[in-house]
Design an enzyme around this catalytic site. Structure first.
Site, PDB file in Angstrom:
ATOM      1  N   ASP A  37      44.235  29.483  46.403  1.00 35.52           N
ATOM      2  CA  ASP A  37      42.883  30.010  46.608  1.00 35.52           C
ATOM      3  C   ASP A  37      42.167  28.967  47.172  1.00 35.52           C
ATOM      4  O   ASP A  37      42.205  27.835  46.570  1.00 35.52           O
ATOM      5  CB  ASP A  37      42.137  30.242  44.948  1.00 35.52           C
ATOM      6  CG  ASP A  37      40.999  30.983  45.257  1.00 35.52           C
ATOM      7  OD1 ASP A  37      41.259  32.296  44.462  1.00 35.52           O
ATOM      8  OD2 ASP A  37      40.043  30.784  45.911  1.00 35.52           O
ATOM      9  N   ILE A  73      44.161  31.566  53.826  1.00 33.28           N
ATOM     10  CA  ILE A  73      45.231  32.557  54.351  1.00 33.28           C
ATOM     11  C   ILE A  73      45.060  33.104  55.852  1.00 33.28           C
ATOM     12  O   ILE A  73      45.924  33.568  56.154  1.00 33.28           O
ATOM     13  CB  ILE A  73      45.378  33.528  53.331  1.00 33.28           C
ATOM     14  CG1 ILE A  73      44.288  34.223  53.096  1.00 33.28           C
ATOM     15  CG2 ILE A  73      46.006  33.036  51.957  1.00 33.28           C
ATOM     16  CD1 ILE A  73      44.522  35.680  52.702  1.00 33.28           C
ATOM     17  N   TYR A 166      35.767  46.350  55.653  1.00 28.38           N
ATOM     18  CA  TYR A 166      36.692  46.294  54.647  1.00 28.38           C
ATOM     19  C   TYR A 166      37.614  47.384  54.440  1.00 28.38           C
ATOM     20  O   TYR A 166      38.896  47.177  54.148  1.00 28.38           O
ATOM     21  CB  TYR A 166      35.665  46.214  53.273  1.00 28.38           C
ATOM     22  CG  TYR A 166      36.425  46.040  51.921  1.00 28.38           C
ATOM     23  CD1 TYR A 166      37.145  44.875  51.691  1.00 28.38           C
ATOM     24  CD2 TYR A 166      36.687  47.147  51.003  1.00 28.38           C
ATOM     25  CE1 TYR A 166      37.649  44.711  50.361  1.00 28.38           C
ATOM     26  CE2 TYR A 166      37.164  47.027  49.957  1.00 28.38           C
ATOM     27  CZ  TYR A 166      37.749  45.540  49.435  1.00 28.38           C
ATOM     28  OH  TYR A 166      38.201  45.627  48.121  1.00 28.38           O
ATOM     29  N   LYS A 170      41.673  47.216  54.854  1.00 27.60           N
ATOM     30  CA  LYS A 170      42.427  47.785  53.709  1.00 27.60           C
ATOM     31  C   LYS A 170      43.710  48.545  54.289  1.00 27.60           C
ATOM     32  O   LYS A 170      44.854  48.552  53.639  1.00 27.60           O
ATOM     33  CB  LYS A 170      41.778  48.034  52.524  1.00 27.60           C
ATOM     34  CG  LYS A 170      40.825  46.964  51.709  1.00 27.60           C
ATOM     35  CD  LYS A 170      41.911  46.141  51.252  1.00 27.60           C
ATOM     36  CE  LYS A 170      41.251  45.147  50.122  1.00 27.60           C
ATOM     37  NZ  LYS A 170      42.025  43.959  49.680  1.00 27.60           N
TER      38      LYS A 170
HETATM   39  N1  LIG Z   1      37.906  44.406  41.765  1.00 24.98           N
HETATM   40  C1  LIG Z   1      38.248  45.525  42.035  1.00 24.98           C
HETATM   41  O1  LIG Z   1      37.522  46.508  41.400  1.00 24.98           O
HETATM   42  C2  LIG Z   1      38.747  45.692  43.586  1.00 24.98           C
HETATM   43  C3  LIG Z   1      38.749  47.163  43.918  1.00 24.98           C
HETATM   44  C4  LIG Z   1      39.409  47.387  45.197  1.00 24.98           C
HETATM   45  C5  LIG Z   1      40.198  46.287  45.705  1.00 24.98           C
HETATM   46  N2  LIG Z   1      39.906  45.288  45.271  1.00 24.98           N
HETATM   47  C6  LIG Z   1      40.832  43.976  46.189  1.00 24.98           C
HETATM   48  O2  LIG Z   1      41.390  43.200  45.069  1.00 24.98           O
HETATM   49  C7  LIG Z   1      41.576  41.863  45.637  1.00 24.98           C
HETATM   50  C8  LIG Z   1      41.161  40.956  44.398  1.00 24.98           C
HETATM   51  O3  LIG Z   1      39.680  41.001  44.011  1.00 24.98           O
HETATM   52  P1  LIG Z   1      38.841  40.468  42.835  1.00 24.98           P
HETATM   53  O4  LIG Z   1      37.744  41.447  42.432  1.00 24.98           O
HETATM   54  O5  LIG Z   1      39.606  39.867  41.738  1.00 24.98           O
HETATM   55  O6  LIG Z   1      37.833  39.287  43.810  1.00 24.98           O
HETATM   56  P2  LIG Z   1      37.450  37.783  43.425  1.00 24.98           P
HETATM   57  O7  LIG Z   1      36.136  37.669  44.620  1.00 24.98           O
HETATM   58  O8  LIG Z   1      37.183  37.763  42.046  1.00 24.98           O
HETATM   59  O9  LIG Z   1      38.633  37.002  43.819  1.00 24.98           O
HETATM   60  C9  LIG Z   1      39.117  36.830  45.410  1.00 24.98           C
HETATM   61  C10 LIG Z   1      39.593  35.359  45.630  1.00 24.98           C
HETATM   62  O10 LIG Z   1      40.000  35.341  46.799  1.00 24.98           O
HETATM   63  C11 LIG Z   1      39.706  34.037  47.123  1.00 24.98           C
HETATM   64  N3  LIG Z   1      39.646  34.028  48.800  1.00 24.98           N
HETATM   65  C12 LIG Z   1      38.736  34.368  49.547  1.00 24.98           C
HETATM   66  N4  LIG Z   1      39.186  34.182  50.790  1.00 24.98           N
HETATM   67  C13 LIG Z   1      40.289  33.404  50.840  1.00 24.98           C
HETATM   68  C14 LIG Z   1      41.040  32.976  51.614  1.00 24.98           C
HETATM   69  N5  LIG Z   1      40.835  32.885  53.081  1.00 24.98           N
HETATM   70  N6  LIG Z   1      42.136  32.357  51.386  1.00 24.98           N
HETATM   71  C15 LIG Z   1      42.552  32.136  50.245  1.00 24.98           C
HETATM   72  N7  LIG Z   1      41.603  32.490  49.185  1.00 24.98           N
HETATM   73  C16 LIG Z   1      40.786  33.336  49.312  1.00 24.98           C
HETATM   74  C17 LIG Z   1      38.288  33.822  46.623  1.00 24.98           C
HETATM   75  O11 LIG Z   1      38.087  32.335  46.449  1.00 24.98           O
HETATM   76  C18 LIG Z   1      38.486  34.303  45.282  1.00 24.98           C
HETATM   77  O12 LIG Z   1      38.900  33.305  44.202  1.00 24.98           O
HETATM   78  C19 LIG Z   1      40.849  41.680  46.686  1.00 24.98           C
HETATM   79  O13 LIG Z   1      41.756  41.995  47.780  1.00 24.98           O
HETATM   80  C20 LIG Z   1      39.822  42.839  46.436  1.00 24.98           C
HETATM   81  O14 LIG Z   1      39.579  43.315  47.994  1.00 24.98           O
HETATM   82  C21 LIG Z   1      39.251  44.608  44.071  1.00 24.98           C
END
Ligand SMILES: NC(=O)c1ccc[n+]([C@@H]2O[C@H](COP(=O)([O-])OP(=O)(O)OC[C@H]3O[C@@H](n4cnc5c(N)ncnc54)[C@H](O)[C@@H]3O)[C@@H](O)[C@H]2O)c1
Length: 298
Positions: A37, A73, A166, A170
């Site tokens: 992260d 990443i 987004y 995805k």
């Molecule tokens: N929360 C939901 O209900 C939900 C729904 C659909 C999809 N998602 C997907 O699930 C995944 C996790 O989401 P979340 O809710 O835990 O989000 P979050 O924001 O809590 O966590 C995402 C993490 O990714 C890290 N990050 C961002 N850019 C980065 C990079 N370039 N390199 C390394 N790390 C990086 C951030 O620092 C953060 O800690 C994401 O891909 C999101 O799109 C989440």
């Protein structure tokens, strides 16, 4: 006996939210984890803390195996080095879970080029980068039960109206995963997607607003813990027969999406007459558009 004993995983975006939950659970189930992260704000614009180090510390204190990685990443060479870090630190690499993500929402008619490019870079290019370097390693080290697990979203599947960037990123990941599923199965690799649902900072703004789901920190079913079981299962050696699919996980449910297939077909023996093609589609296709979609009719 843990479900992932002896296995080694890289988990991107593992400093917060769902990724952190995946990292903690993988470690508790016996895996050694590279906790990646860079500590970004939700839109990826600013640095926010050192969450990879914090989660790594937590895992080590609990007696697990973990190493922090802060690479972005979107950086091709840095993700190559991260694969090297996993192999040098823990002796091998079995699993890559692509969780990292950002959002920069906006309607398509107002979206800036930078909003689109940044979101596609983190989600789609990020998944490509880690998959590329891990699969090169797996091709050179055959004989394992290797796994690619990519996080996607219902926003792509159903078409979130304010998330064209987004949603596109995805569904691009779905194509990447499907291609990897076909190309890498012979090397012992499966590639599948998870469409999660959980209360995190990314969905906190939906609290009290969604008509279909109760996003709230008080709703136990929306815990990130409810996303993790199918991720652990996909990462385990038990799931080798599941490849190229999407699993929805969260809100107390685990669902298997169908694979896109032709629902209805109309045919011609030669060249279509335009009016005939219109007439056939107006009747035959209209009957088929009955699936529920939270964002639109039809
Ligand atoms: N929360 C939901 O209900 C939900 C729904 C659909 C999809 N998602 C997907 O699930 C995944 C996790 O989401 P979340 O809710 O835990 O989000 P979050 O924001 O809590 O966590 C995402 C993490 O990714 C890290 N990050 C961002 N850019 C980065 C990079 N370039 N390199 C390394 N790390 C990086 C951030 O620092 C953060 O800690 C994401 O891909 C999101 O799109 C989440």
């Amino acid at each position: 006996m843990g479900k992932l004993d002896g296995r080694v995983a890289i988990i991107t975006g593992a400093g917060r939210g769902i990724g952190a939950e995946v990292a903690r659970t993988f470690a508790a189930e016996g895996a050694a984890v590279v906790v990646n992260d860079l500590g970004a704000s939700m839109d990826g614009n600013t640095d926010e803390g050192t969450p990879a180090e914090e989660v790594t510390e937590e895992i080590l204190k609990a007696g697990g195996k973990a190493a922090a990685n802060n690479c972005d990443i979107t950086d091709f060479e840095a993700t190559r080095e991260m694969v090297g870090q996993a192999v040098e630190t823990f002796g091998r690499l079995d699993i890559v879970v692509n969780v990292a993500g950002i959002i920069r929402d906006g309607m398509i008619f107002k979206m800036e080029e930078s909003q689109f490019d940044a979101v596609v870079a983190v989600h789609l290019k990020g998944c490509f980068n880690t998959s590329r370097h891990a699969s090169t390693y797996w091709r050179e080290n055959r004989g394992g039960e290797y796994r690619l697990i990519h996080f996607i979203s219902g926003s792509g599947i159903y078409g979130g109206p304010a998330q064209p960037n987004y949603a596109a990123a995805k569904m691009g990941i779905v194509g990447l995963s499907n291609s990897c599923a076909s190309a890498l199965h012979g090397y012992g690799v499966t590639s599948n997607c998870i469409a999660p649902i959980a209360y995190t900072r990314m969905t906190a703004s939906l609290e009290g607003k969604s008509t279909v789901m109760d996003y709230s920190p008080d709703n136990e079913k929306m815990s990130t813990k409810n996303v993790v079981p199918p991720v652990v299962w996909l990462a385990s050696e038990e799931s080798s027969w599941m490849n190229g699919r999407i699993i929805q996980a969260g809100n107390g449910r685990i669902g298997l999406f169908n694979s896109p297939a032709i629902e209805r077909e109309v045919t011609t023996p030669g060249i279509w007459d335009m009016d005939d093609a219109f007439a056939e589609m107006n009747t035959t296709f209209k009957e088929a558009i009955v699936y529920p979609n939270p964002f639109r009719k039809g």
